[in-house]
Design an enzyme around this catalytic site. Sequence first.
Site, PDB file in Angstrom:
ATOM      1  N   SER A  70     -16.097 -28.893  28.968  1.00 51.27           N
ATOM      2  CA  SER A  70     -17.332 -28.346  29.523  1.00 51.27           C
ATOM      3  C   SER A  70     -18.018 -29.424  30.343  1.00 51.27           C
ATOM      4  O   SER A  70     -17.880 -30.626  30.057  1.00 51.27           O
ATOM      5  CB  SER A  70     -18.269 -27.885  28.399  1.00 51.27           C
ATOM      6  OG  SER A  70     -19.545 -27.525  28.906  1.00 51.27           O
ATOM      7  N   TYR A  90     -22.893 -29.442  20.543  1.00 50.19           N
ATOM      8  CA  TYR A  90     -21.903 -28.868  21.466  1.00 50.19           C
ATOM      9  C   TYR A  90     -21.484 -29.925  22.482  1.00 50.19           C
ATOM     10  O   TYR A  90     -20.293 -30.149  22.715  1.00 50.19           O
ATOM     11  CB  TYR A  90     -22.480 -27.644  22.168  1.00 50.19           C
ATOM     12  CG  TYR A  90     -21.539 -27.028  23.165  1.00 50.19           C
ATOM     13  CD1 TYR A  90     -20.490 -26.212  22.754  1.00 50.19           C
ATOM     14  CD2 TYR A  90     -21.679 -27.256  24.537  1.00 50.19           C
ATOM     15  CE1 TYR A  90     -19.611 -25.649  23.661  1.00 50.19           C
ATOM     16  CE2 TYR A  90     -20.809 -26.707  25.457  1.00 50.19           C
ATOM     17  CZ  TYR A  90     -19.777 -25.905  25.015  1.00 50.19           C
ATOM     18  OH  TYR A  90     -18.901 -25.353  25.926  1.00 50.19           O
TER      19      TYR A  90
END
Length: 244
Positions: A136, A147
Amino acid sequence: MTVVILTGASSGIGEATALRLGRPGMTLVLAARRVPELTAVRARIEANGGAAVVVPTDVGDPEAVTALVEQARAVTGRIDALVNNAGVGTNASVLAEDHSVDRAIGINLRAPIRLMRAVVPIMEEQRSGTIVNIGSVAGEVGIGGVYSATKFGLRGMTDSVRRELAGTGVTVTLIEPGYIATPGNAHRSGLPGPEIVAAAVESALRRPRRRIIVPFKYRGAVVAAHLFPAIADRIYAGKASRRR
């Protein structure tokens, strides 16, 4: 026959990738927890002339990962590619509960490591293989709490494994999407669909590269965040506090 393991294949980026790769000459081993959705994806692949095997899998379970790799190898005796796509989001704050933190680390980081550990000896024996990890942009710019931490970790692990396997015939690519129109981003509008990531996966399987960032516009943001971290702090500080 090319055999590809694809995790998180039941929806979003995984589903789009399965449908793009599912063509004659390719057997996709579809892994996720939701069997009805996997079965529906397999039916669409087969309707287009491709082949797929459904393997219900919780990638957070070591025994399930072992079974997945064994079933994939049983198709032709080879595993040609692994696409580590399964992932979960978390509360963006450091105050996220332990269970949320543990699950994010288990799915986003530990599971890809475990899967690579399972397939690398097979690929080394074959003297060929491709690993594609879905990271990501949040693994380049710290804006997502745990995350981001898991995606930073996956980026480091991907770089390490690629260097470790140099010269073996096994390639490792990291794909880093920005915001994509998936169920987790339903509150955002105007986002590109998961097909843009699926196209990047297909490209990486055909011509492996070190890193692919999609959409293109995020590349500038990543470079700027690395070169001018103080500016990135000011830009993202307000957004982070509002999420908290």
